[in-house]
Design an enzyme around this catalytic site. Sequence first.
Site, PDB file in Angstrom:
ATOM      1  N   GLY A  35      -1.153   0.665 -14.522  1.00 48.65           N
ATOM      2  CA  GLY A  35      -2.495   0.135 -14.264  1.00 48.65           C
ATOM      3  C   GLY A  35      -3.497   1.175 -13.823  1.00 48.65           C
ATOM      4  O   GLY A  35      -4.705   0.930 -13.821  1.00 48.65           O
ATOM      5  N   ASP A  36      -3.036   2.358 -13.440  1.00 44.25           N
ATOM      6  CA  ASP A  36      -3.962   3.378 -12.950  1.00 44.25           C
ATOM      7  C   ASP A  36      -4.272   4.419 -14.020  1.00 44.25           C
ATOM      8  O   ASP A  36      -4.680   5.524 -13.710  1.00 44.25           O
ATOM      9  CB  ASP A  36      -3.414   4.040 -11.672  1.00 44.25           C
ATOM     10  N   GLN A  87       5.828  -8.649  -7.636  1.00 41.74           N
ATOM     11  CA  GLN A  87       6.722  -7.678  -7.004  1.00 41.74           C
ATOM     12  C   GLN A  87       6.333  -7.675  -5.524  1.00 41.74           C
ATOM     13  O   GLN A  87       5.356  -7.034  -5.135  1.00 41.74           O
ATOM     14  CB  GLN A  87       6.520  -6.278  -7.623  1.00 41.74           C
ATOM     15  N   ALA A  99     -57.448 -21.332  -0.510  1.00 41.15           N
ATOM     16  CA  ALA A  99     -56.786 -20.217   0.171  1.00 41.15           C
ATOM     17  C   ALA A  99     -56.461 -20.601   1.609  1.00 41.15           C
ATOM     18  O   ALA A  99     -57.223 -21.301   2.261  1.00 41.15           O
ATOM     19  CB  ALA A  99     -57.691 -18.989   0.145  1.00 41.15           C
ATOM     20  N   ARG A 104      -2.772   7.251  -2.017  1.00 37.15           N
ATOM     21  CA  ARG A 104      -3.664   8.402  -2.033  1.00 37.15           C
ATOM     22  C   ARG A 104      -5.147   8.017  -2.146  1.00 37.15           C
ATOM     23  O   ARG A 104      -6.023   8.855  -1.978  1.00 37.15           O
ATOM     24  CB  ARG A 104      -3.269   9.352  -3.178  1.00 37.15           C
ATOM     25  N   ASN A 158      -5.463   8.688  -9.030  1.00 36.93           N
ATOM     26  CA  ASN A 158      -4.704   8.555  -7.793  1.00 36.93           C
ATOM     27  C   ASN A 158      -5.545   8.743  -6.537  1.00 36.93           C
ATOM     28  O   ASN A 158      -5.167   8.290  -5.471  1.00 36.93           O
ATOM     29  CB  ASN A 158      -3.535   9.542  -7.785  1.00 36.93           C
TER      30      ASN A 158
HETATM   31  C1  UD1 Z   1       3.782   8.032 -12.111  1.00 33.29           C
HETATM   32  C2  UD1 Z   1       5.041   8.631 -12.757  1.00 33.29           C
HETATM   33  C3  UD1 Z   1       4.771  10.067 -13.102  1.00 33.29           C
HETATM   34  C4  UD1 Z   1       3.598  10.166 -14.036  1.00 33.29           C
HETATM   35  C5  UD1 Z   1       2.359   9.475 -13.439  1.00 33.29           C
HETATM   36  C6  UD1 Z   1       1.306   9.380 -14.498  1.00 33.29           C
HETATM   37  C7  UD1 Z   1       6.943   7.479 -11.737  1.00 33.29           C
HETATM   38  C8  UD1 Z   1       8.034   7.559 -10.753  1.00 33.29           C
HETATM   39  N1  UD1 Z   1       6.135   8.527 -11.810  1.00 33.29           N
HETATM   40  O1  UD1 Z   1       3.553   8.704 -10.908  1.00 33.29           O
HETATM   41  O2  UD1 Z   1       5.909  10.633 -13.733  1.00 33.29           O
HETATM   42  O3  UD1 Z   1       3.309  11.526 -14.313  1.00 33.29           O
HETATM   43  O4  UD1 Z   1       2.692   8.147 -13.019  1.00 33.29           O
HETATM   44  O5  UD1 Z   1       0.132   8.851 -13.963  1.00 33.29           O
HETATM   45  O6  UD1 Z   1       6.855   6.491 -12.443  1.00 33.29           O
HETATM   46  N2  UD1 Z   1       3.489   0.504  -9.275  1.00 33.29           N
HETATM   47  C9  UD1 Z   1       3.998  -0.784  -9.145  1.00 33.29           C
HETATM   48  N3  UD1 Z   1       5.003  -1.006  -8.245  1.00 33.29           N
HETATM   49  C10 UD1 Z   1       5.515  -0.024  -7.478  1.00 33.29           C
HETATM   50  C11 UD1 Z   1       5.014   1.287  -7.628  1.00 33.29           C
HETATM   51  C12 UD1 Z   1       3.993   1.525  -8.534  1.00 33.29           C
HETATM   52  O7  UD1 Z   1       3.561  -1.705  -9.817  1.00 33.29           O
HETATM   53  O8  UD1 Z   1       6.432  -0.317  -6.705  1.00 33.29           O
HETATM   54  C13 UD1 Z   1       2.389   0.754 -10.229  1.00 33.29           C
HETATM   55  C14 UD1 Z   1       1.135   1.250  -9.536  1.00 33.29           C
HETATM   56  O9  UD1 Z   1       0.304   0.152  -9.188  1.00 33.29           O
HETATM   57  C15 UD1 Z   1       0.489   2.140 -10.607  1.00 33.29           C
HETATM   58  C16 UD1 Z   1       1.646   2.600 -11.450  1.00 33.29           C
HETATM   59  O10 UD1 Z   1       2.737   1.755 -11.130  1.00 33.29           O
HETATM   60  O11 UD1 Z   1      -0.415   1.422 -11.400  1.00 33.29           O
HETATM   61  C17 UD1 Z   1       2.011   4.062 -11.184  1.00 33.29           C
HETATM   62  O12 UD1 Z   1       2.284   4.230  -9.818  1.00 33.29           O
HETATM   63  P1  UD1 Z   1       1.843   5.526  -9.030  1.00 33.29           P
HETATM   64  O13 UD1 Z   1       2.291   5.369  -7.635  1.00 33.29           O
HETATM   65  O14 UD1 Z   1       0.431   5.862  -9.284  1.00 33.29           O
HETATM   66  O15 UD1 Z   1       2.763   6.642  -9.737  1.00 33.29           O
HETATM   67  P2  UD1 Z   1       2.469   8.196  -9.803  1.00 33.29           P
HETATM   68  O16 UD1 Z   1       2.884   8.799  -8.533  1.00 33.29           O
HETATM   69  O17 UD1 Z   1       1.108   8.440 -10.276  1.00 33.29           O
HETATM   70 MG    MG Z   2      -0.484   7.206 -10.568  1.00 32.62          MG
END
Ligand code: UD1
Ligand code: MG
Length: 464
Positions: A105-106, A76, A427, A17, A231
């Site tokens: 991390g976010d 990963q 100069a 996103r 996000n």
């Molecule tokens: C996630 C949660 C959601 C929560 C939200 C809070 C899940 C399924 N959903 O959604 O319930 O409300 O965070 O902010 O967990 N990441 C990895 N490997 C992956 C996928 C993601 O390391 O394969 C890391 C991303 O880098 C990120 C974090 O996990 O830092 C969260 O991933 P993101 O895709 O932002 O999850 P959300 O959709 O925000």
């Molecule tokens: Mg997120």
Amino acid sequence: MQTPVTILILAAGLGTRMRSRKAKVLHQAGGRPLIERVAETALEVASPGDVFVVVGRQAEEVCAALEGRGVGFIHQAEQGGTGHAVMVCREQLAARPGLLAVLYGDCPLLAAATVRELIARQAASSSAATVITTTVEDPTGYGRVLRDQAGCVGAIVEQKAASPEVLAIHEINSGIYCFRAELLWAHLDEIRTNNPAREYYLTDIVAIFRRAGHLVQPFHLDDPSEVLGINTRAELAALDRLLRERKARELMLAGVTLEKPETVIVDEQASAGMDTLIEPFAQIRGRTRIGEDCRIGAGAILRDAELGDGVEIGPYTLVQGSRIDSGARVGPYARLRMGAHVEAGAQVGNFVEMKKTRLGAGSKSMHLAYLGDADIGPGVNIGAGSITCNYDGERKHETRIGEGVFVGSNATLVAPLEIGEGSYIGAGSTVTDPVPPGALALGRARQVNKPGWARKRRKKTAPE
Ligand code: UD1
Ligand code: MG
């Protein structure tokens, strides 16, 4: 005995996103990448040997952003979801006893005190896990928290998989949990990808625990601001604004005047001393350190700069990786870069560029000069338009100017060059040979006046 705790930060995702080629956790707010903040929070709670970061997208850059902090990294390769991100850690982490806290991390505003409280609550309970939840006005995008009759967390349902009734819930999952490690590893592989995104959702572990007869307790935060995830770029901008405001307030409370603080950008790691005044639209970036009683002009940009006390920076001046000692004045419209050093009381004026150059105490270069790879002693005057020719097309060379030298306007100093102390450069001179101390160097053609020449010329060119 205290329960041992491991902290795992998930940071492998790209962050679709964000619509970026750069991994989301590398995007900056408050002048620092998101991941750096989360890692620092973790390190306030646990020792580096107990902190691990899951990396994937731009793994090398993410590791580099955390270099030297001693945290462990787990790769990963393919991002199969937050559950998958934990699965890939089994080999390295499953043998660790006690508790496993997972941070995303976010989610960069999370405070260390909150993580400590989360861990304390889980340590004191018989639940399989504790989840930080909060209630927000607009829960769009977040996982919704379903409570059971006892008030425990029954399940977390992701936005994409939620029914209209579930979407109406305003209590959300923060993405911050503390697990009993042994139970997490025992049940983690039961997570399936039977959801619209075909991902392994870590959040599914809640329902899995419940089915196995384990409780998951909520830790509800009344103030959601700490756990809001980033996000999109709009959310990033909002976070940045908040961090800037916070920093501006911190500076003002420490005795720094900010004129129109909403226009001033100060990175989190920068600092300024008491009674310093920062004019509108100035940017204080990186690890800049400003002393007391300084004045930073409008639109000036300082990055990784070090300023003593009583320094004046004129408007629209750029200072990067350079040092300015007490009482010196630089600008307006000056540019200092790559280790320039303006010593105490020296003055640098408009359209002067300094690179890797020391300007000695009390020396002046007030107008239109380029000083590169130069070592200039104290009490030197550099005339308007003078330049050091430091580059021969292949290599850079140094110019050394002794104490008290007077360089006339528009001098061209061809390096390598040594100008002895107390000497004068006429100069307009082009100086290629060493100048002994106390000498006058003239490197220009002698002026010739031809009396009456103009009148003769006019006669010659006048029409018949
Ligand atoms: C996630 C949660 C959601 C929560 C939200 C809070 C899940 C399924 N959903 O959604 O319930 O409300 O965070 O902010 O967990 N990441 C990895 N490997 C992956 C996928 C993601 O390391 O394969 C890391 C991303 O880098 C990120 C974090 O996990 O830092 C969260 O991933 P993101 O895709 O932002 O999850 P959300 O959709 O925000
Ligand atoms: Mg997120």
